[in-house]
Enzyme design. Structure first.
Site, PDB file in Angstrom:
ATOM      1  N   LYS A  76       0.855  -1.203   0.000  1.00  0.00           N
ATOM      2  CA  LYS A  76       0.000   0.000   0.000  1.00  0.00           C
ATOM      3  C   LYS A  76       0.885   1.245   0.000  1.00  0.00           C
ATOM      4  O   LYS A  76       1.909   1.280   0.704  1.00  0.00           O
ATOM      5  CB  LYS A  76      -0.915  -0.026   1.225  1.00  0.00           C
ATOM      6  CG  LYS A  76      -1.964   1.080   1.261  1.00  0.00           C
ATOM      7  CD  LYS A  76      -2.907   0.893   2.444  1.00  0.00           C
ATOM      8  CE  LYS A  76      -3.991   1.948   2.494  1.00  0.00           C
ATOM      9  NZ  LYS A  76      -4.917   1.748   3.631  1.00  0.00           N
ATOM     10  N   SER A 151      -9.903   1.514   2.534  1.00  0.00           N
ATOM     11  CA  SER A 151      -9.041   2.332   1.697  1.00  0.00           C
ATOM     12  C   SER A 151      -7.912   1.558   1.014  1.00  0.00           C
ATOM     13  O   SER A 151      -7.319   2.070   0.082  1.00  0.00           O
ATOM     14  CB  SER A 151      -8.425   3.453   2.535  1.00  0.00           C
ATOM     15  OG  SER A 151      -7.516   2.914   3.490  1.00  0.00           O
ATOM     16  N   SER A 175     -10.000  -0.655   6.787  1.00  0.00           N
ATOM     17  CA  SER A 175      -9.446  -0.544   5.437  1.00  0.00           C
ATOM     18  C   SER A 175      -8.764  -1.778   4.876  1.00  0.00           C
ATOM     19  O   SER A 175      -8.410  -1.792   3.705  1.00  0.00           O
ATOM     20  CB  SER A 175      -8.481   0.635   5.374  1.00  0.00           C
ATOM     21  OG  SER A 175      -9.233   1.801   5.242  1.00  0.00           O
TER      22      SER A 175
HETATM   23  N1  GLN Z   1     -13.459   4.085   6.271  1.00  0.00           N
HETATM   24  C1  GLN Z   1     -12.752   4.412   7.456  1.00  0.00           C
HETATM   25  C2  GLN Z   1     -12.292   5.848   7.412  1.00  0.00           C
HETATM   26  O1  GLN Z   1     -12.418   6.447   6.384  1.00  0.00           O
HETATM   27  C3  GLN Z   1     -11.578   3.507   7.669  1.00  0.00           C
HETATM   28  C4  GLN Z   1     -10.378   3.867   6.891  1.00  0.00           C
HETATM   29  C5  GLN Z   1      -9.168   3.049   7.230  1.00  0.00           C
HETATM   30  O2  GLN Z   1      -9.255   1.999   7.880  1.00  0.00           O
HETATM   31  N2  GLN Z   1      -8.008   3.550   6.829  1.00  0.00           N
HETATM   32  O3  GLN Z   1     -11.816   6.375   8.376  1.00  0.00           O
END
Ligand code: GLN
Length: 475
Positions: A76, A151, A175
């Site tokens: 990532k 994400s 994410s």
């Molecule tokens: N959807 C969640 C957020 O936007 C989790 C994102 C993540 O785990 N990086 O905060």
């Protein structure tokens, strides 16, 4: 040649000298070049992968060689790599090349694992669809017109479309588990502290955790075992934590109690998700486990607590991108203040700016007690409630997301509905627990569905054991 092979299979082929690391890497690189125009899983592909793989071809293989030796891995793009840019999918860091490797990257390099490329993501890991990337969204390999979840969108999609056998992502509020569920792969968020965060560009550091994507639970265990462990450079990393891969394979669920987490089945769950997840629970029952209903009412407050804390931490963590010390610098400015304002206005995308503004508001004097302190109290309540729940059962089971992957570009006008997608995943981060998403079936349009298993702190080996039993039984 390797399309239906998982990482453990390929590893055996390498160790038995049936194939060389360069052949394996050559295959995946070619597959990435073929799928990229459709999927857009990568922001950067390695330019010297083949050279590095050919060097590994010359190295001797012994019983001490890592089981991941010679395999490529996708990373990532918020995990620092010294040989490739690390952009967080943001214009702000589009040209940033870290001067050092994250600890997980050094560990993998030492074991002969090769970074094939850096994967696409929601900008600064903020989102759940992969659409907030400055580098255009990633597409779901199961249906290119849909989102892959986020994400860690690219890390899930690359494993799903077979352009990498393994990948790393980060999970702050879901994410890893969310895109793993949407793309039909296994995604593990280890216990907070199990994996060093050194070199992970922070979104909300008290929740952020690096974790894995793979096609199978066995591969997940091998990869997790390769990256866990204490790191002096991360004070929150645990001292003596390991993964016992043999115990994962030998695990039995006979006599174990599986808690069906009530609150996660209430929040607008699609029927097909409910059906498949309950079918997964029944698979455990057929293997000799006992299903018990468990309720954790404080889960209903967890979204508010998560966003109050995550956005506060984000506003602080992202303040260093000011156009002077770090990040994009605007071409036009009159003085120091307009340099800051223009650089941050032009460098960050809409979602990131919205979150910085909310986080700054929450931390401002007067609001701190009203929101931030309350959120921490809710977090403590939730942690206690999870501990009480684990007196009644050995593991918790729930859906990962209320729905399967939605169409790309679908604009949810109500941000609350958007955030609701995180309702089953964020409680785990608030409590610092390990959780895994394992594929458990498809909806009527053949889109993947994942089941979430949540374990006690540092019970990652057992958690993987449950997942392995389920995977074996359902295949
Ligand atoms: N959807 C969640 C957020 O936007 C989790 C994102 C993540 O785990 N990086 O905060």
């Amino acid at each position: 040649m390797f399309e239906n092979k998982n990482a453990a299979d390929i590893s055996i082929m390498i160790r038995q000298k049936e194939v060389k690391p360069s052949e394996v890497c050559g295959y995946f690189l070619a597959r990435a070049k073929e799928t990229e125009p459709d999927v857009n899983a990568f922001i950067t592909l390695s330019s010297d992968l083949m050279e590095r793989a050919e060097k590994l071809d010359q190295e001797p293989i012994s019983s001490a060689t890592s089981p991941l030796f010679g395999l490529p891995i996708a990373i990532k793009d918020n995990i620092s790599t010294s040989d490739m840019p690390t952009t967080c999918a943001s214009k702000m860091l589009a040209n940033y090349r870290p001067p050092y490797d994250a600890t997980v990257i050094s560990r993998l390099r030492e074991q002969g694992v090769l970074v094939i490329g850096k994967t696409n993501m929601d900008e600064f890991a903020m989102g759940a669809s992969g659409e907030t990337s400055f580098f255009q969204p990633t597409h779901n390999p199961h249906d290119l017109s849909r989102v892959p979840g986020g994400s860690s969108s690219g890390s899930a999609a690359t494993v799903a479309c077979g352009s990498a056998p393994l990948s790393l992502g980060s999970d702050t509020g879901g994410s890893i588990r969310n895109p793993a569920s949407s793309c039909g792969v296994v995604g593990l968020k280890p216990t907070y502290g199990a994996v060093s965060r050194y070199g992970l560009l922070a979104y909300a550091n008290s929740f952020d955790q690096i974790g894995t994507f793979a096609k199978t639970v066995t591969d997940t265990a091998l990869l997790t075992a390769a990256i866990v462990g204490h790191d002096q450079k991360d004070a929150t990393s645990s001292r003596d934590f390991t993964i016992d891969t043999a115990a994962v394979e030998a695990f039995s669920v006979k006599g174990k109690k599986i808690g069906i987490l009530k609150e996660c089945f209430a929040a607008g769950i699609a029927n097909c998700v409910d059906d498949r997840v309950m079918a997964a629970a029944n698979t455990f029952a057929s293997m000799g486990a006992k299903l018990v209903d468990v309720s954790i009412p404080s889960i209903n407050d967890s979204l508010s607590a998560y966003y109050a804390i995550a956005l506060s931490e984000a506003s602080s963590n992202l303040s260093k991108y000011d156009g002077l010390r770090f990040g994009y610098r605007a071409a036009h400015f009159d003085d120091l203040e307009s340099l800051y304002i223009n650089s941050r206005s032009e460098g960050f995308g809409e979602e990131v700016k919205r979150r910085i503004i909310i986080g700054t508001y929450i931390l401002s004097s007067g609001n701190y007690d009203k929101y931030y302190r309350k959120a921490r109290i809710l977090q403590a309540t939730l942690q206690n409630d999870f501990a009480a729940a684990f007196m009644k059962c050995d593991i918790l089971l729930s859906p990962v997301t209320p729905q399967t992957a939605r169409p790309l570009g679908y604009k949810e006008t109500n941000p609350d509905t958007l955030f609701l997608g995180d309702v089953c995943t964020v409680p785990v981060n608030l409590a610092g627990l390990p959780a895994i998403s394992v594929p458990c079936g498809l909806d009527h349009e053949n889109m993947p569905i994942g089941v979430q298993l949540i374990g006690r702190k540092f019970s990652d080996t057992e958690l993987l054991g449950y997942a392995r039993v389920f995977e074996r039984e359902s295949n």
